[in-house]
Enzyme design. Structure first.
Site, short mmCIF file in Angstrom:
data_model
loop_
_atom_site.label_atom_id
_atom_site.label_comp_id
_atom_site.label_asym_id
_atom_site.label_seq_id
_atom_site.Cartn_x
_atom_site.Cartn_y
_atom_site.Cartn_z
N THR A 186 37.40 43.86 32.04
CA THR A 186 38.54 44.78 32.10
C THR A 186 39.05 45.04 33.51
O THR A 186 39.96 45.86 33.69
CB THR A 186 38.16 46.13 31.48
OG1 THR A 186 37.07 46.70 32.22
CG2 THR A 186 37.76 45.98 30.02
N LYS A 187 38.50 44.37 34.50
CA LYS A 187 38.86 44.69 35.88
C LYS A 187 40.14 43.98 36.32
O LYS A 187 40.70 43.16 35.59
CB LYS A 187 37.70 44.34 36.83
CG LYS A 187 36.44 45.17 36.56
CD LYS A 187 36.71 46.65 36.69
CE LYS A 187 35.46 47.51 36.65
NZ LYS A 187 34.85 47.64 35.33
N THR A 188 40.61 44.29 37.53
CA THR A 188 41.90 43.78 37.99
C THR A 188 41.94 42.27 38.13
O THR A 188 42.99 41.66 37.99
CB THR A 188 42.30 44.44 39.32
OG1 THR A 188 41.23 44.26 40.26
CG2 THR A 188 42.57 45.92 39.15
#
Length: 391
Positions: free
Chosen positions: A188-190
């Site tokens: 879910t990170k950038t």
């Protein structure tokens, strides 16, 4: 988009370039830590402007490496915030250290420098070796003050940057300011490698120690053992290390994701700006904090409880029932059984800012490939829910 179409909390932006990079590694005959990982480390260090970067299999393992290299051990203590994911503090416990918790600032989710200074003043007997600020949602903590406090007390600063790539302040990129920075590339990170992380530092000795401890305490990397003329079975063990390396399959995905990081960053900021405009005149919503260089990893919508006849949980459940994928960041650590049993004074009453933030925060969907229809539907559902419960 149909009225009842679900909107996921997050969906990674994966394109053909990402797929081909992973396939190339699968077909290369070399799957574990190798040239892709080395290239990813160099490219990431160049991006955040640090001397060194070490790819690891999670932010958590990177945090353990950084803490161990910075002297976190039995008989020592670290200062961090209860407003974080559990691994930040758990890593210190894995190393046998105590954790001292500082409340967050009243109007942000960032660790409060005043609270840090109180901990030093109230615990002169403790051997505090590190401060671990957590950059929540893409906002960078007050690193100027934190670095001053660390210098005064001669302790290390280990930045938890799980949410903060590519956040930047006048002091530099998150992860380049303290002694170490630890990033997450969770799904879910950038940017994502599915699972994985990166440790950054400008300290050669810290880098050397973490490199050795990352792979069983060996004095040679796997790539060196199998590609150099020296016999692959000849190596030394200098310490009881860990198994924290990142395989090339994940690093290849990380490299292609990194090449699109600026594109992702621009889209996230555009989506966050749309939310901000949409909620600007909504009295039951307070806009998220937005510090200098915010990378907008999360959109932390804050409810104004005085304007509602329901609590956060009710509001969140109704958004979920409407098909909006939401989350809550974070459950403060003093809410969990382990931490409540470990430290008797670790209670909500002693961390009022963290408790207040938790009780009114809902994290809305925010990912690069969201369409305008998706954004509008999220806003519509938030407003309709608020109107049903308007006090």
């Amino acid at each position: 988009m149909e009225e009842n179409t679900n909107i996921p909390f997050f969906k990674a932006s994966i394109n053909e370039q990402d797929e081909q990079a992973v396939l190339s590694v699968l077909r290369s005959g070399w799957l574990t830590t190798g040239k892709e990982c080395l290239a990813f480390e160099k490219e990431f260090a160049a991006k955040v402007k640090t001397q060194y970067a070490l790819a690891v299999n999670s932010n958590t393992s990177g945090m353990i490496l950084a803490m161990e290299a910075c002297g976190v051990a039995p008989g020592t203590a670290v200062i961090t915030t209860p407003y974080t994911f559990v691994s930040t503090a758990a890593c210190a416990r894995h190393l046998g250290a105590d954790v001292l918790f500082a409340d967050i600032e009243k109007d942000t989710y960032s660790i409060d420098p005043d609270s840090i200074e109180k901990i030093f003043a109230q615990n002169p007997q403790k051997k505090i070796v590190a401060i671990v600020p957590v950059h929540i949602g893409g906002n960078v903590c007050n690193m100027e003050r934190i670095m001053r406090i660390a210098k005064e007390h001669k302790v290390r600063v280990i930045e938890d940057c799980a949410h903060s790539f590519p956040s930047r302040t006048k002091l530099g990129y998150a992860g380049s300011i303290g002694d170490c920075g630890i990033f997450s590339f969770y799904a879910t990170k950038t940017i994502t490698t599915a699972e994985g992380g990166m440790v950054t530092t400008n300290d050669e000795q810290l880098c050397k120690r973490m490199t050795q401890m990352r792979l069983h305490g060996m004095d040679r990397t796997t790539w060196d053992r199998y590609t150099s003329p020296r016999a692959s079975w000849e190596y030394d063990i200098i310490a009881p290390g860990y198994k924290f390396n990142m395989p090339d399959i994940l690093a290849a995905l990380g490299r292609t994701q990194l090449s699109r990081a600026d594109e992702f960053d621009t889209k996230r900021k555009q989506h966050a700006a749309f939310y901000n405009r949409a909620f600007a005149d909504t009295d039951f919503v307070e806009l998220p904090p937005d510090s200098e260089g915010n990378s907008w990893h999360l959109y932390l919508m804050r409810l104004n409880n005085e304007k509602l006849d329901c609590d956060r949980n009710t509001f969140a459940k109704e958004l979920q029932q409407a098909g909006i994928g939401i989350s809550v960041h974070f459950i403060p650590l003093f809410q969990f059984t382990y931490w409540k049993n470990l430290y008797k004074d670790f209670t909500a009453e002693n961390y009022p800012n963290a408790m207040k933030a938790y009780s009114r925060t809902i994290t809305l969907p925010l990912w690069p490939d969201m369409t305008q229809q998706m954004l509008e539907r999220v806003v519509q559902c938030v407003k309709e829910t608020g109107e049903r419960h308007h006090a």
